[in-house]
Write a protein that holds these residues in place. Sequence first.
Motif, PDB file in Angstrom:
ATOM      1  N   ARG A 200       2.421 -12.494  -1.805  1.00 32.00           N
ATOM      2  CA  ARG A 200       2.686 -11.272  -1.049  1.00 32.00           C
ATOM      3  C   ARG A 200       2.396 -11.526   0.417  1.00 32.00           C
ATOM      4  O   ARG A 200       1.449 -12.212   0.761  1.00 32.00           O
ATOM      5  CB  ARG A 200       1.812 -10.134  -1.560  1.00 32.00           C
TER       6      ARG A 200
ATOM      7  N   GLU B 202       3.276  -6.609   3.286  1.00 29.23           N
ATOM      8  CA  GLU B 202       3.307  -5.946   1.983  1.00 29.23           C
ATOM      9  C   GLU B 202       1.933  -5.413   1.614  1.00 29.23           C
ATOM     10  O   GLU B 202       1.814  -4.289   1.121  1.00 29.23           O
ATOM     11  CB  GLU B 202       3.808  -6.904   0.899  1.00 29.23           C
ATOM     12  N   ARG B 203       0.891  -6.199   1.869  1.00 35.90           N
ATOM     13  CA  ARG B 203      -0.474  -5.754   1.569  1.00 35.90           C
ATOM     14  C   ARG B 203      -0.849  -4.554   2.439  1.00 35.90           C
ATOM     15  O   ARG B 203      -1.447  -3.595   1.966  1.00 35.90           O
ATOM     16  CB  ARG B 203      -1.468  -6.891   1.768  1.00 35.90           C
ATOM     17  N   LYS B 204      -0.475  -4.590   3.725  1.00 35.88           N
ATOM     18  CA  LYS B 204      -0.766  -3.484   4.637  1.00 35.88           C
ATOM     19  C   LYS B 204      -0.050  -2.221   4.173  1.00 35.88           C
ATOM     20  O   LYS B 204      -0.637  -1.134   4.152  1.00 35.88           O
ATOM     21  CB  LYS B 204      -0.338  -3.843   6.051  1.00 35.88           C
ATOM     22  N   ASN B 205       1.212  -2.352   3.778  1.00 39.94           N
ATOM     23  CA  ASN B 205       1.970  -1.194   3.315  1.00 39.94           C
ATOM     24  C   ASN B 205       1.375  -0.602   2.045  1.00 39.94           C
ATOM     25  O   ASN B 205       1.337   0.625   1.886  1.00 39.94           O
ATOM     26  CB  ASN B 205       3.438  -1.565   3.097  1.00 39.94           C
ATOM     27  N   GLU B 206       0.899  -1.438   1.143  1.00 36.18           N
ATOM     28  CA  GLU B 206       0.248  -0.949  -0.069  1.00 36.18           C
ATOM     29  C   GLU B 206      -1.027  -0.184   0.271  1.00 36.18           C
ATOM     30  O   GLU B 206      -1.299   0.874  -0.286  1.00 36.18           O
ATOM     31  CB  GLU B 206      -0.085  -2.110  -1.006  1.00 36.18           C
ATOM     32  N   TRP B 207      -1.821  -0.730   1.195  1.00 33.22           N
ATOM     33  CA  TRP B 207      -3.059  -0.072   1.618  1.00 33.22           C
ATOM     34  C   TRP B 207      -2.754   1.286   2.258  1.00 33.22           C
ATOM     35  O   TRP B 207      -3.376   2.285   1.934  1.00 33.22           O
ATOM     36  CB  TRP B 207      -3.826  -0.959   2.597  1.00 33.22           C
ATOM     37  N   ASN B 208      -1.793   1.308   3.170  1.00 29.26           N
ATOM     38  CA  ASN B 208      -1.441   2.558   3.834  1.00 29.26           C
ATOM     39  C   ASN B 208      -0.966   3.607   2.841  1.00 29.26           C
ATOM     40  O   ASN B 208      -1.285   4.790   2.978  1.00 29.26           O
ATOM     41  CB  ASN B 208      -0.374   2.320   4.906  1.00 29.26           C
ATOM     42  N   ALA B 209      -0.216   3.207   1.824  1.00 32.38           N
ATOM     43  CA  ALA B 209       0.262   4.144   0.804  1.00 32.38           C
ATOM     44  C   ALA B 209      -0.894   4.740   0.010  1.00 32.38           C
ATOM     45  O   ALA B 209      -0.826   5.888  -0.432  1.00 32.38           O
ATOM     46  CB  ALA B 209       1.242   3.447  -0.133  1.00 32.38           C
ATOM     47  N   LYS B 210      -1.979   3.972  -0.157  1.00 28.68           N
ATOM     48  CA  LYS B 210      -3.141   4.465  -0.899  1.00 28.68           C
ATOM     49  C   LYS B 210      -3.985   5.438  -0.089  1.00 28.68           C
ATOM     50  O   LYS B 210      -4.528   6.390  -0.640  1.00 28.68           O
ATOM     51  CB  LYS B 210      -4.037   3.295  -1.323  1.00 28.68           C
TER      52      LYS B 210
END
Length: 70
Positions: free
Chosen positions: A18, A22-30
């Motif tokens: 990843r 992608e990791r930043k976007n996952e964190w922001n979504a959480k």
Amino acid sequence: MIQNVGIYVYWEVEGMARTQTERKNEWNAKVYDRITVMVQAGEREILKAAAEKEKKTVNRFILESITTAH
């Protein structure tokens, strides 16, 4: 495992590579809720100028405007 490949950084997690984005976007979504604000054409520049005058981002300017009005 972290691997630096040019401008991209990949993480190998459970066999899946990843990117940092992608990791930043996952964190922001959480941790954040996303709200889209639609304004008439040209009003974005008015908001941007007002925010810059107060040395704030447009996001911060809108949030503070809402919270002080409420």
